[in-house]
Design a protein around this motif. Structure first.
Motif, PDB file in Angstrom:
ATOM      1  N   LEU A 289      -0.402 -50.026 -50.649  1.00 18.05           N
ATOM      2  CA  LEU A 289      -0.672 -51.414 -51.052  1.00 18.05           C
ATOM      3  C   LEU A 289      -0.027 -51.718 -52.400  1.00 18.05           C
ATOM      4  O   LEU A 289       0.611 -52.754 -52.574  1.00 18.05           O
ATOM      5  N   ALA A 290      -0.193 -50.808 -53.355  1.00 17.01           N
ATOM      6  CA  ALA A 290       0.396 -51.007 -54.681  1.00 17.01           C
ATOM      7  C   ALA A 290       1.918 -51.045 -54.598  1.00 17.01           C
ATOM      8  O   ALA A 290       2.571 -51.870 -55.253  1.00 17.01           O
ATOM      9  N   HIS A 291       2.499 -50.187 -53.786  1.00 19.96           N
ATOM     10  CA  HIS A 291       3.951 -50.139 -53.631  1.00 19.96           C
ATOM     11  C   HIS A 291       4.470 -51.451 -53.034  1.00 19.96           C
ATOM     12  O   HIS A 291       5.463 -52.010 -53.504  1.00 19.96           O
ATOM     13  N   GLY A 292       3.798 -51.935 -51.992  1.00 16.83           N
ATOM     14  CA  GLY A 292       4.197 -53.204 -51.375  1.00 16.83           C
ATOM     15  C   GLY A 292       3.994 -54.385 -52.299  1.00 16.83           C
ATOM     16  O   GLY A 292       4.841 -55.279 -52.381  1.00 16.83           O
ATOM     17  N   LEU A 293       2.857 -54.400 -52.995  1.00 22.39           N
ATOM     18  CA  LEU A 293       2.587 -55.505 -53.920  1.00 22.39           C
ATOM     19  C   LEU A 293       3.569 -55.526 -55.086  1.00 22.39           C
ATOM     20  O   LEU A 293       3.915 -56.597 -55.586  1.00 22.39           O
TER      21      LEU A 293
END
Length: 145
Positions: free
Chosen positions: A34-38
């Motif tokens: 999630l952090a990588h995509g965000l």
């Protein structure tokens, strides 16, 4: 007549180390994805991510499906939905993401990022695909697994 035991019930005595390990791996990897995509959406922006992809020889349009894969895959891991397949797909994505970093050396803090971080995450996602989701998943808690 009620069955003598509910096969979907989860109690502390029915959880094994496997279930706790799967939960911890799912949560850690899910949050990381999630952090990588965000980061691709909110920091670099999708057009900026596309420009980076183009600079390493990938089509710039790949920024959109890769970002979607990371966001949706991360959420599915956290929820425990189709963990084996989601983790396997994400492991492949991370293995591919490692390729541009191979020439940069091992440490991810190297200029342009080394390969240790994406390779470690690919191996972790692959391990989770073998481990599967464990008992603490949305599907099991809802009695569908």
């Amino acid at each position: 007549m009620k069955a003598s035991s509910d096969t979907h019930a989860i109690s502390p005595s029915s959880m094994a180390g496997h279930d706790i390990a799967a939960l911890l791996l799912r949560l850690a990897l899910g949050i990381m994805f999630l952090a990588h995509g965000l980061t691709k959406v909110l920091v670099w922006t999708l057009p900026g991510t596309g420009q980076f992809f183009a600079s390493i020889g990938l089509p710039s349009w790949m920024a959109w499906p890769i970002t979607g894969l990371e966001l949706i895959g991360g959420a599915l891991l956290i929820l425990g939905v189709r963990v084996r397949w989601v983790a396997l797909i994400l492991a492949a994505e991370l293995a591919g993401a490692s390729m541009p970093h191979l020439a940069n050396g091992w440490m991810f803090t190297a200029p342009n990022g080394g390969w240790e971080y994406p390779v470690f995450l690919a191996a972790t996602a692959l391990a989770l695909s073998f481990l599967d989701g464990g008992k603490l998943t949305i599907a099991r808690l809802a009695g569908r697994h």
